[in-house]
Scaffold this motif. Structure first.
Motif, PDB file in Angstrom:
ATOM      1  N   ASP A 128      30.552  39.680  46.495  1.00  0.00           N
ATOM      2  CA  ASP A 128      31.553  39.974  47.528  1.00  0.00           C
ATOM      3  C   ASP A 128      32.639  40.863  46.907  1.00  0.00           C
ATOM      4  N   VAL A 129      32.662  42.147  47.277  1.00  0.00           N
ATOM      5  CA  VAL A 129      33.583  43.098  46.657  1.00  0.00           C
ATOM      6  C   VAL A 129      35.032  42.780  47.010  1.00  0.00           C
ATOM      7  N   ASP A 130      35.300  42.388  48.243  1.00  0.00           N
ATOM      8  CA  ASP A 130      36.671  42.044  48.615  1.00  0.00           C
ATOM      9  C   ASP A 130      37.187  40.886  47.769  1.00  0.00           C
ATOM     10  N   ALA A 131      36.335  39.921  47.508  1.00  0.00           N
ATOM     11  CA  ALA A 131      36.740  38.790  46.663  1.00  0.00           C
ATOM     12  C   ALA A 131      36.982  39.239  45.225  1.00  0.00           C
ATOM     13  N   ILE A 132      36.190  40.202  44.752  1.00  0.00           N
ATOM     14  CA  ILE A 132      36.375  40.730  43.393  1.00  0.00           C
ATOM     15  C   ILE A 132      37.727  41.431  43.285  1.00  0.00           C
ATOM     16  N   VAL A 133      38.068  42.250  44.281  1.00  0.00           N
ATOM     17  CA  VAL A 133      39.355  42.958  44.255  1.00  0.00           C
ATOM     18  C   VAL A 133      40.513  41.971  44.327  1.00  0.00           C
ATOM     19  N   ASP A 134      40.389  40.957  45.182  1.00  0.00           N
ATOM     20  CA  ASP A 134      41.434  39.924  45.251  1.00  0.00           C
ATOM     21  C   ASP A 134      41.608  39.242  43.904  1.00  0.00           C
ATOM     22  N   ASP A 135      40.502  38.923  43.256  1.00  0.00           N
ATOM     23  CA  ASP A 135      40.539  38.265  41.954  1.00  0.00           C
ATOM     24  C   ASP A 135      41.227  39.161  40.924  1.00  0.00           C
ATOM     25  N   TYR A 136      40.902  40.439  40.938  1.00  0.00           N
ATOM     26  CA  TYR A 136      41.511  41.391  40.007  1.00  0.00           C
ATOM     27  C   TYR A 136      43.023  41.451  40.197  1.00  0.00           C
ATOM     28  N   CYS A 137      43.457  41.595  41.445  1.00  0.00           N
ATOM     29  CA  CYS A 137      44.889  41.711  41.719  1.00  0.00           C
ATOM     30  C   CYS A 137      45.630  40.435  41.369  1.00  0.00           C
ATOM     31  N   ARG A 138      45.039  39.305  41.680  1.00  0.00           N
ATOM     32  CA  ARG A 138      45.679  38.016  41.395  1.00  0.00           C
ATOM     33  C   ARG A 138      45.788  37.775  39.893  1.00  0.00           C
ATOM     34  N   ALA A 139      44.681  38.019  39.172  1.00  0.00           N
ATOM     35  CA  ALA A 139      44.666  37.749  37.736  1.00  0.00           C
ATOM     36  C   ALA A 139      45.524  38.748  36.960  1.00  0.00           C
ATOM     37  N   ALA A 140      45.532  39.997  37.397  1.00  0.00           N
ATOM     38  CA  ALA A 140      46.241  41.036  36.644  1.00  0.00           C
ATOM     39  C   ALA A 140      47.720  41.097  36.971  1.00  0.00           C
ATOM     40  N   PHE A 141      48.099  40.849  38.234  1.00  0.00           N
ATOM     41  CA  PHE A 141      49.462  41.156  38.660  1.00  0.00           C
ATOM     42  C   PHE A 141      50.247  39.975  39.228  1.00  0.00           C
ATOM     43  N   GLY A 142      49.635  38.790  39.287  1.00  0.00           N
ATOM     44  CA  GLY A 142      50.364  37.582  39.651  1.00  0.00           C
ATOM     45  C   GLY A 142      51.240  37.720  40.879  1.00  0.00           C
TER      46      GLY A 142
END
Length: 262
Positions: free
Chosen positions: A144-158
């Motif tokens: 799920d690409v949308d979930a991957i992008v959400d994970d990236y933003c959450r983990a990287a930028f809090g």
């Protein structure tokens, strides 16, 4: 080309029967050979041509040639690996292609591709999201690409995750709505207009402030470093594209003056 590589595969294969041999197809030439069949130990390395629109993925009319190439080369029983450009070396600025990966990588997998290779260059400040999403899809092409992008933003930028998601979505939408982009600086400045750069800059400034407000109370060197990295990437984009836009304006003004003088 296939005749040549077949000869190598047969002769060297006598001493190394478990080895496979590969070469670029639809790169030095186009289309399937008319009278030659591939040896079973060949692997086709299918290269996305430079003259194919980069802003859109398979399914778009301007990408039909690439889709046809994949259909052609997977018609054999030989494995096919796709050579793509989800990172880019010509410029250090925006290259938002998550929407293209979302369309193409599952398609490759479902239509006989056994793997992908993408050119990547160390533009982490502006193209880091591409690298992250590509790595995840290479591991699981149906993720799920949308979930991957959400994970990236959450983990990287809090605390700035929502704003950075808006930033990336805005750039993706800009690229997706572009008539075309063939990987040139001319197309880059046409797609990412001064208005686009200004809106992206405002979102980045908001994210920087959100992270600063958080780290003033809760120091987090990793979060601060990651935010600074993408902020520098936005600054590079603003300066680079701003200079190109001003140069274009100056050229247009000069041409107008010359016409009046004539």
């Amino acid at each position: 080309l296939m005749t040549f590589v077949n000869h190598i595969a047969r002769e060297v294969g006598k001493d190394y029967p478990d080895t496979r041999y590969t070469y670029f197809v639809d790169y030095h030439s186009k289309g399937l050979p008319g009278h030659t069949q591939p040896e079973p130990n060949l692997v086709f390395w299918l290269v996305r041509p430079a003259n194919i629109d980069r802003a859109h993925g398979i399914g778009h009319p301007q990408v039909k040639q690439w889709e046809q190439s994949l259909d052609d080369w997977t018609s054999y029983d030989n494995p096919v690996i796709l050579y793509t450009y989800y990172g880019f070396y010509t410029f250090f600025t925006y290259w938002p292609l998550v929407h293209v990966m979302q369309q193409e990588v599952p398609y490759y997998y479902q239509h006989g591709g056994i793997g992908t290779y993408s050119e990547m260059h160390q533009h982490w400040g502006t193209q880091g999201l591409n690298f992250y999403v590509y790595g995840k899809l290479a591991w699981n092409p149906l993720a799920d690409v949308d979930a991957i992008v959400d994970d990236y933003c959450r983990a990287a930028f809090g605390p700035a995750a929502k704003t950075m998601r808006q930033y990336y979505d805005f750039l993706e939408h800009t690229m997706e709505q572009a008539p075309s982009h063939y990987g040139t600086n001319a197309h880059q400045q046409e797609v990412f207009t001064p208005q686009v750069v200004a809106q992206a800059d405002a979102l980045m400034a908001k994210a920087v402030e959100q992270v600063k407000s958080h780290t003033d109370k809760h120091p987090d060197p990793g979060l601060s470093w990651r935010m600074a990295l993408v902020a520098r990437g936005q600054l590079v984009s603003k300066l680079d594209l701003g200079a190109r836009h001003r140069s274009e304006e100056h050229t247009s003004e000069l041409q107008s003056h010359l016409k009046l003088a004539c």
